[in-house]
Design an enzyme around this catalytic site. Structure first.
Site, PDB file in Angstrom:
ATOM      1  N   THR A  62       0.697  -1.201  -0.047  1.00  0.00           N
ATOM      2  CA  THR A  62      -0.094   0.145   0.053  1.00  0.00           C
ATOM      3  C   THR A  62       0.939   1.406  -0.014  1.00  0.00           C
ATOM      4  O   THR A  62       1.923   1.168   0.302  1.00  0.00           O
ATOM      5  CB  THR A  62      -0.662  -0.017   1.417  1.00  0.00           C
ATOM      6  OG1 THR A  62      -1.825  -1.155   1.226  1.00  0.00           O
ATOM      7  CG2 THR A  62      -1.599   1.202   1.524  1.00  0.00           C
ATOM      8  N   GLY A 110      -9.976  -3.107   3.351  1.00  0.00           N
ATOM      9  CA  GLY A 110      -9.207  -3.135   4.474  1.00  0.00           C
ATOM     10  C   GLY A 110      -9.156  -1.854   5.482  1.00  0.00           C
ATOM     11  O   GLY A 110     -10.266  -1.114   5.475  1.00  0.00           O
ATOM     12  N   THR A 146       0.102   0.922   7.064  1.00  0.00           N
ATOM     13  CA  THR A 146      -0.044  -0.296   6.091  1.00  0.00           C
ATOM     14  C   THR A 146       0.384  -1.549   6.806  1.00  0.00           C
ATOM     15  O   THR A 146       1.161  -1.485   7.862  1.00  0.00           O
ATOM     16  CB  THR A 146       1.226   0.097   5.142  1.00  0.00           C
ATOM     17  OG1 THR A 146       1.444  -1.035   4.087  1.00  0.00           O
ATOM     18  CG2 THR A 146       2.798   0.284   5.730  1.00  0.00           C
ATOM     19  N   GLY A 147      -0.310  -2.430   6.295  1.00  0.00           N
ATOM     20  CA  GLY A 147       0.104  -3.921   6.792  1.00  0.00           C
ATOM     21  C   GLY A 147      -1.531  -4.780   6.796  1.00  0.00           C
ATOM     22  O   GLY A 147      -1.941  -4.390   5.948  1.00  0.00           O
TER      23      GLY A 147
HETATM   24  N1  ASP Z   1      -3.566  -2.327   4.742  1.00  0.00           N
HETATM   25  C1  ASP Z   1      -3.959  -2.769   3.530  1.00  0.00           C
HETATM   26  C2  ASP Z   1      -5.157  -3.645   3.564  1.00  0.00           C
HETATM   27  O1  ASP Z   1      -5.215  -4.346   4.419  1.00  0.00           O
HETATM   28  C3  ASP Z   1      -2.885  -3.867   2.578  1.00  0.00           C
HETATM   29  C4  ASP Z   1      -1.272  -3.193   3.032  1.00  0.00           C
HETATM   30  O2  ASP Z   1      -1.198  -2.187   3.684  1.00  0.00           O
HETATM   31  O3  ASP Z   1      -0.631  -3.641   2.055  1.00  0.00           O
HETATM   32  O4  ASP Z   1      -5.866  -3.572   2.689  1.00  0.00           O
END
Ligand code: ASP
Length: 343
Positions: A205, A235, A256-257
């Site tokens: 992200t 998300g 992000t995560g």
């Molecule tokens: N947080 C984002 C989600 O769960 C994914 C990411 O940050 O890579 O959609």
């Protein structure tokens, strides 16, 4: 003898001045941070050339952010400009190059928030808008709503002449191969599964937090979500208070995560609340959320954050996070792997 003593005094005195200059040198004020996702990133699984590519891209984005800052643009403008560039770059999981659902489609989420008035805009499940961050901004600026999904969001984009593209624009070979591999692995592990599967931990992200010349804060996040996600899954990124938050009284945050954890623990708003109600510093609050609240329950990921004074924190509990910080004097630091001196 007298001259030797003099020399000694001069050396001691200049040493003292130097020590004072180092010890009391004011910390550089940050004006923007960006991230390009956190995850299992190590020097072993990213080639030297790819590392260079990522770092160069992050630097270019922050240079554009600095141009916008110098022109006196608002923090919301700076966030939008930086995120548009990240969305247009196929290296990252947002806009072009976003990850794909289990059924092979693109569904994009984004949010933006202004810290001066707590106005916010968010979209999810967007499939044909080139820059979802600009659509989130349109929700904030041109409607009385905060969050619009799917068909309604696409309709709003058309009414406001935002750039429309086909799904093919977003789909890159790299993501198609990643999806195929993931589906093969899953079918090997559980042969009776259909394609309604759990999303996998492929992060990437993008996000930006910024401060402008009037000392207003803003935050934004944009994503394709998680590789192989179920159709319609949303998300944390577009959820105000989970993946994105900004309040002039505290800070601006983009996360992000593994989004499900960031939603359940209200990650971004918790950083702000720890500052507002417990008087934590930005660094203490941000680290608490990532390392003490999310990590113990399996919430992998990280965040970028900035406060009104230009203090910043970018903690992550994965092995890496693509990230960059821009300072008021135009200098830039970019990094991928472990944290050095708090960045
Ligand atoms: N947080 C984002 C989600 O769960 C994914 C990411 O940050 O890579 O959609």
């Amino acid at each position: 003898m007298k001259s030797k003593l003099c020399l000694l005094l001069i050396v001691l005195f200049s040493g003292l001045i130097h020590f004072k200059a180092v010890a009391f040198a004011p910390k550089k004020k940050a004006i923007a941070l960006i991230h390009g996702g956190a995850g299992n990133l190590s020097a072993k699984n990213i080639s030297k050339e790819d590392q260079e590519l990522y770092l160069k891209s992050l630097k270019n984005v922050l240079e554009a952010g600095f141009d916008a800052y110098k022109k006196g643009k608002s923090s919301v403008d700076i966030v939008e400009v930086c995120i548009q560039l990240l969305e247009n770059n196929p290296l990252f999981n947002a806009g072009k190059g976003a990850v794909i659902t289990a059924k092979g489609e693109i569904e994009l989420d984004a949010a933006i928030m202004s810290g001066s008035d707590l106005k916010a805009g968010a979209v999810s499940g967007v499939q044909t808008i080139k820059n979802p961050i600009s659509l989130a901004r349109t929700v904030m600026d041109k409607t009385t709503h905060v969050y619009i999904s799917g068909k309604g969001a696409e309709e709003l984009a058309r009414e406001n002449n935002l750039e429309i593209v086909t799904q093919d624009y977003f789909l890159t070979e790299k993501r198609k191969v990643q999806r195929e591999n993931i589906l093969k692995e899953r079918i090997k592990a559980e042969p009776n599964q259909n394609q309604n599967l759990q999303p996998t931990e492929k992060h990437g992200t993008v996000g930006c937090v910024a401060i402008d010349m009037s000392n207003n804060l803003a935050a934004g996040t944009s994503t394709g979500g998680m590789m192989g996600k179920r159709t319609g899954r949303i998300g944390d990124s577009p959820i105000i208070g989970a993946g994105t938050y900004a309040n002039n009284q505290t800070c601006a945050i983009s996360c992000t995560g593994h989004g499900e954890f960031f939603i359940r623990y209200g990650a971004a708003k918790t950083v702000s609340d720890l500052m507002l109600y417990k008087k934590y510093s930005l660094s203490k609050a941000a680290n608490q959320v990532i390392h003490q609240i999310l990590f113990p329950v399996g919430g992998t990921g990280g965040l970028i954050s900035i406060d009104k004074k230009g203090n910043y924190a970018a903690p992550f509990n994965t092995s890496g996070m693509y990230r960059g910080v821009l300072f008021e004097d135009g200098s830039i630091e970019v990094a991928i792997f472990e944290q050095v001196n708090g960045f």
